[in-house]
Every structure is written in C-alpha cells, then in structure tokens.
Enzyme design. Structure first.
Site, PDB file in Angstrom:
ATOM      1  N   GLU A 156       0.867  -1.188   0.000  1.00 30.92           N
ATOM      2  CA  GLU A 156       0.000   0.000   0.000  1.00 30.92           C
ATOM      3  C   GLU A 156       0.896   1.228   0.000  1.00 30.92           C
ATOM      4  O   GLU A 156       1.761   1.364   0.891  1.00 30.92           O
ATOM      5  CB  GLU A 156      -0.908  -0.001   1.233  1.00 30.92           C
ATOM      6  CG  GLU A 156      -1.962  -1.109   1.194  1.00 30.92           C
ATOM      7  CD  GLU A 156      -2.862  -1.127   2.416  1.00 30.92           C
ATOM      8  OE1 GLU A 156      -4.078  -1.270   2.249  1.00 30.92           O
ATOM      9  OE2 GLU A 156      -2.356  -1.001   3.549  1.00 30.92           O
ATOM     10  N   ASN A 194      -6.204  -3.110   6.286  1.00 34.86           N
ATOM     11  CA  ASN A 194      -6.595  -3.255   7.694  1.00 34.86           C
ATOM     12  C   ASN A 194      -7.981  -2.684   7.983  1.00 34.86           C
ATOM     13  O   ASN A 194      -8.668  -3.133   8.891  1.00 34.86           O
ATOM     14  CB  ASN A 194      -5.546  -2.640   8.619  1.00 34.86           C
ATOM     15  CG  ASN A 194      -4.365  -3.584   8.794  1.00 34.86           C
ATOM     16  OD1 ASN A 194      -4.501  -4.794   8.611  1.00 34.86           O
ATOM     17  ND2 ASN A 194      -3.211  -3.049   9.117  1.00 34.86           N
TER      18      ASN A 194
HETATM   19  N1  3HC Z   1      10.385 -17.075   2.456  1.00 30.14           N
HETATM   20  C1  3HC Z   1      10.460 -17.842   1.363  1.00 30.14           C
HETATM   21  N2  3HC Z   1       9.612 -18.862   1.107  1.00 30.14           N
HETATM   22  C2  3HC Z   1       8.663 -19.110   2.042  1.00 30.14           C
HETATM   23  C3  3HC Z   1       8.521 -18.361   3.228  1.00 30.14           C
HETATM   24  C4  3HC Z   1       9.436 -17.282   3.414  1.00 30.14           C
HETATM   25  N3  3HC Z   1       9.396 -16.486   4.495  1.00 30.14           N
HETATM   26  N4  3HC Z   1       7.465 -18.830   3.943  1.00 30.14           N
HETATM   27  C5  3HC Z   1       6.959 -19.865   3.235  1.00 30.14           C
HETATM   28  N5  3HC Z   1       7.685 -20.034   2.089  1.00 30.14           N
HETATM   29  C6  3HC Z   1       7.446 -20.996   1.028  1.00 30.14           C
HETATM   30  C7  3HC Z   1       7.361 -22.425   1.535  1.00 30.14           C
HETATM   31  O1  3HC Z   1       8.638 -22.999   1.624  1.00 30.14           O
HETATM   32  C8  3HC Z   1       6.527 -23.066   0.442  1.00 30.14           C
HETATM   33  O2  3HC Z   1       7.378 -23.317  -0.692  1.00 30.14           O
HETATM   34  P1  3HC Z   1       7.109 -24.578  -1.662  1.00 30.14           P
HETATM   35  O3  3HC Z   1       5.749 -24.315  -2.283  1.00 30.14           O
HETATM   36  O4  3HC Z   1       8.230 -24.505  -2.642  1.00 30.14           O
HETATM   37  O5  3HC Z   1       7.132 -25.782  -0.756  1.00 30.14           O
HETATM   38  C9  3HC Z   1       5.558 -21.953   0.028  1.00 30.14           C
HETATM   39  O6  3HC Z   1       6.163 -20.714   0.455  1.00 30.14           O
HETATM   40  C10 3HC Z   1       4.198 -22.073   0.668  1.00 30.14           C
HETATM   41  O7  3HC Z   1       4.364 -22.136   2.071  1.00 30.14           O
HETATM   42  P2  3HC Z   1       3.579 -23.139   3.006  1.00 30.14           P
HETATM   43  O8  3HC Z   1       3.304 -24.419   2.236  1.00 30.14           O
HETATM   44  O9  3HC Z   1       4.319 -23.257   4.282  1.00 30.14           O
HETATM   45  O10 3HC Z   1       2.216 -22.445   3.392  1.00 30.14           O
HETATM   46  P3  3HC Z   1       1.055 -21.756   2.530  1.00 30.14           P
HETATM   47  O11 3HC Z   1       0.844 -22.409   1.214  1.00 30.14           O
HETATM   48  O12 3HC Z   1      -0.092 -21.620   3.470  1.00 30.14           O
HETATM   49  O13 3HC Z   1       1.600 -20.298   2.225  1.00 30.14           O
HETATM   50  C11 3HC Z   1       1.395 -18.102   3.132  1.00 30.14           C
HETATM   51  C12 3HC Z   1       2.047 -19.478   3.252  1.00 30.14           C
HETATM   52  C13 3HC Z   1       1.888 -17.393   1.881  1.00 30.14           C
HETATM   53  C14 3HC Z   1       1.829 -17.316   4.356  1.00 30.14           C
HETATM   54  C15 3HC Z   1      -0.170 -18.217   3.049  1.00 30.14           C
HETATM   55  O14 3HC Z   1      -0.631 -19.036   4.093  1.00 30.14           O
HETATM   56  C16 3HC Z   1      -0.869 -16.888   3.131  1.00 30.14           C
HETATM   57  O15 3HC Z   1      -0.951 -16.165   2.171  1.00 30.14           O
HETATM   58  N6  3HC Z   1      -1.415 -16.573   4.332  1.00 30.14           N
HETATM   59  C17 3HC Z   1      -2.086 -15.309   4.581  1.00 30.14           C
HETATM   60  C18 3HC Z   1      -1.052 -14.282   4.979  1.00 30.14           C
HETATM   61  C19 3HC Z   1      -1.665 -12.940   5.159  1.00 30.14           C
HETATM   62  O16 3HC Z   1      -2.862 -12.716   5.088  1.00 30.14           O
HETATM   63  N7  3HC Z   1      -0.789 -11.954   5.411  1.00 30.14           N
HETATM   64  C20 3HC Z   1      -1.197 -10.605   5.660  1.00 30.14           C
HETATM   65  C21 3HC Z   1      -1.293 -10.416   7.123  1.00 30.14           C
HETATM   66  S1  3HC Z   1      -1.914  -8.806   7.493  1.00 30.14           S
HETATM   67  C22 3HC Z   1      -0.537  -7.855   7.510  1.00 30.14           C
HETATM   68  O17 3HC Z   1       0.591  -8.289   7.354  1.00 30.14           O
HETATM   69  C23 3HC Z   1      -0.779  -6.408   7.730  1.00 30.14           C
HETATM   70  C24 3HC Z   1      -0.389  -5.966   9.084  1.00 30.14           C
HETATM   71  O18 3HC Z   1      -0.482  -4.577   9.096  1.00 30.14           O
HETATM   72  C25 3HC Z   1      -1.242  -6.515  10.195  1.00 30.14           C
END
Ligand code: 3HC
Length: 297
Positions: A156, A194
């Site tokens: 954003e 948010n």
């Molecule tokens: N760096 C690099 N790769 C990563 C990683 C990181 N930090 N974390 C996870 N990965 C990789 C994993 O190794 C995996 O790779 P692969 O497909 O090659 O095996 C892939 O990403 C997918 O990870 P997971 O299988 O562990 O889990 P998910 O498929 O659930 O994906 C996620 C993880 C992207 C976090 C997903 O669950 C997601 O999008 N969750 C919602 C997150 C969200 O809403 N965030 C916003 C929060 S609000 C905010 O931040 C604002 C604040 O102001 C409050």
C-alpha cells in the site's frame, strides 16, 4: 530522482523482509538496528528465506544459489546512523509506537541526504503525524508491506496531504521495481487492507465468544468456504495478538465504531502474554509448531 540505495530501519520480522526484497530486486541495502544481536537475528531469517527460494529454483519463481550469494552481498547491517547518509529512500519498520517512530525519524533527518524519501511501514499510525518529526514533509510517505514480506505481493503506497506528487510517484515506481503490486491509498487509519481485515478478524473472535463455532471450525469454514489461505484465528496468531490489539486501539480511537474495538477475549489473551505464534501460544498452542492445537476459552 533515481533510487539506488535503500536504508531500512529495524531488522525485525517486517524490516528484515523488506531488506530482503529490496536486495533481491538489486538495490544496495543498509539495515539499521540498535544492537548487533538484532541484526544477527534478522539476517538469520533472511538467510533461511533465501534458502527456501534457492530450493525452489528460478523456474518456479525462486533463485539460483549464485543469486542467493549476490543478494546477501548487497545487504549490510549497521548500528551507526551515519551509514544511512547516502540512501535514496529510507523505510522505517521499527516498533509500532508513535513516539519511538517520531524520535527515530527526528534523529536521522539531519543525517540522511535531504532529497531522500522517508517511508513508514506503519500499519495503523497516521503517516501525517509521523511526518511532523522531520523537515521534509513533502518527501514522506507510507509504504505498507504484508507479512511474510518476501511472499506477499501487495504494497500500500500511502499519500498524505503534505506528500509531493513527485515523491509519491517515485515511491510507487520503487514498489513496482521490488516486484510488488502497489495500490494507491490515502492516510486514513488502516488504509485499505486493515480497514477491511481488522473488523473481520475481530468479528471472528466475537463469533467464537458467542458460541457460533469452535476455533478450528471457524478457521476451516473461512478457509474452505471462502478460499482464504488461512482461517481468521490462524491469521490472528500469525500477525500477532499484541499487534492486532494495538491496531484496535488506533482504529477505535479514529472511528469510534464498535467494529474496530477489541473483544474482551483478545484483551485477556494479550494481558496473559499469549501473543500468537511468536510467543508459542495464542488461539492455538504451538508447543509442536508443526501441529498447532486449538485452544478452548
Ligand atoms: N520465504 C520464502 N519462502 C517461504 C517463506 C518465506 N518467508 N514462507 C513460506 N515459504 C514458502 C514455503 O517454503 C513453500 O514453498 P514450496 O511451495 O516450494 O514448498 C511456500 O512458500 C508455501 O508455504 P507453506 O506451504 O508453508 O504455506 P502456505 O501455502 O499456506 O503459504 C502463506 C504461506 C503465503 C503465508 C499463506 O498461508 C498466506 O498467504 N497466508 C495469509 C497471509 C496474510 O494474510 N498476510 C497478511 C497479514 S496482514 C498484515 O501483514 C498487515 C499488518 O499490518 C497486520
């Protein structure tokens, strides 16, 4: 003005993620922390994340082992503010506290070159309030990243009434060069995400308090019924209950609407020190992080 060198204030979860994506996009990055131990911790996280990208490989959107080395070489940690002097943009991602942020900006305003853009990753504090601490209000913007920063595509880009069009567009283009998708928004508390996400998360807690469903069932319902990657309680634990609780105060203070107010359970969990994943306990217990167990409250 061309952005070449980036400064990042804070090497916590968000700061280290921001530093990583900037270095991955080819920028030289200097990260400032108060103590070396915080830099060390943040750099361990960056290394771990880059290992995951290297394991994935370039054909699946990852990187080569050689690129990993190049990215790390572009990253420099420091505890000396003078090292930020020649940065073209400085992105602040320190603790979500107005006074701490203002103090930090005031202390670097005379150090960093005057053409540089100052950006804040704040999720809820007024960017306009923060810019009162510097002598370059027209070069001050919000750049709000999402957790986990290396994976989440959105940034954003927040304009205040004092931000110049030139600084805003430079920051918008910079976000694109990071490989992110920037959206334009203005300095209204919560911005876009948010404003919509926080009432949803708080409503999930209220639904639980009212006995609508268990924590696991509410999570499954929203994941499978709406296609969300995480259910609301998993996401609350992921974002941090202390962080969410803090945001509720700022948003409620701004709008005076119940939908932004903290439900009693959230307050009590924060008082008990249950901050979610980072403290080992929140709506789920992470004694075994691979198998979180939902609580009953
Ligand atoms: N760096 C690099 N790769 C990563 C990683 C990181 N930090 N974390 C996870 N990965 C990789 C994993 O190794 C995996 O790779 P692969 O497909 O090659 O095996 C892939 O990403 C997918 O990870 P997971 O299988 O562990 O889990 P998910 O498929 O659930 O994906 C996620 C993880 C992207 C976090 C997903 O669950 C997601 O999008 N969750 C919602 C997150 C969200 O809403 N965030 C916003 C929060 S609000 C905010 O931040 C604002 C604040 O102001 C409050």
């Amino acid at each position: 003005m061309e952005i070449k060198k980036v400064g990042v204030l804070g090497c916590g979860l968000m700061g280290s993620g921001i530093a990583q994506v900037c270095a991955t996009a080819g920028f030289d990055v200097t990260v400032l922390e108060v103590e070396q131990k915080y830099l060390d911790k943040g750099f361990v996280g960056i290394e771990k994340s880059l290992v995951k990208f290297a394991e994935r490989g370039p054909e699946k959107g990852g990187i080569t082992p050689q690129q990993k080395g190049e990215i790390l070489a572009r990253l420099k940690g420091t505890t000396n503010k003078a090292d930020l002097a020649d940065c073209d943009i400085v992105i602040e991602a320190i603790i979500e506290n107005v006074e701490d942020k203002k103090k930090m900006y005031a202390s670097i305003d005379g150090v960093v070159k005057k053409e540089a853009i100052f950006a804040s990753n704040t999720s809820s504090i007024s960017v306009t309030e923060l810019l009162t601490s510097v002598k370059r209000p027209e070069r001050f913007i919000g750049l709000h990243f999402f957790n986990p920063v290396p994976l989440m595509k959105l940034v954003e880009v927040v304009k205040t009434i004092a931000t110049s069009a030139e600084a805003y567009e430079a920051a918008y283009e910079f976000a694109k060069r990071l490989g992110k998708v920037p959206v334009r928004t203005s300095d209204k508390t919560g911005f876009i995400v948010n404003r919509l996400l926080v009432p949803y998360l708080l409503d999930a807690i209220r639904a639980y308090e009212e006995g609508v469903g268990s924590i696991e069932d509410i999570d499954s319902a929203m994941k499978l019924g709406c296609g969300y990657p995480m259910g609301p309680f998993t996401l609350l634990d992921f974002v941090g209950l202390d962080t969410t609780y803090y945001i509720t105060h700022v948003m409620y203070d701004e709008f005076k609407e119940r939908r932004f107010a903290s439900p009693p359970l959230l307050k009590r969990m924060v008082m008990a020190g249950w901050y979610g994943r980072k403290s080992g306990r929140g709506f789920y217990d992470y004694a075994d992080p691979a198998k979180p167990v939902a609580g009953k409250f």
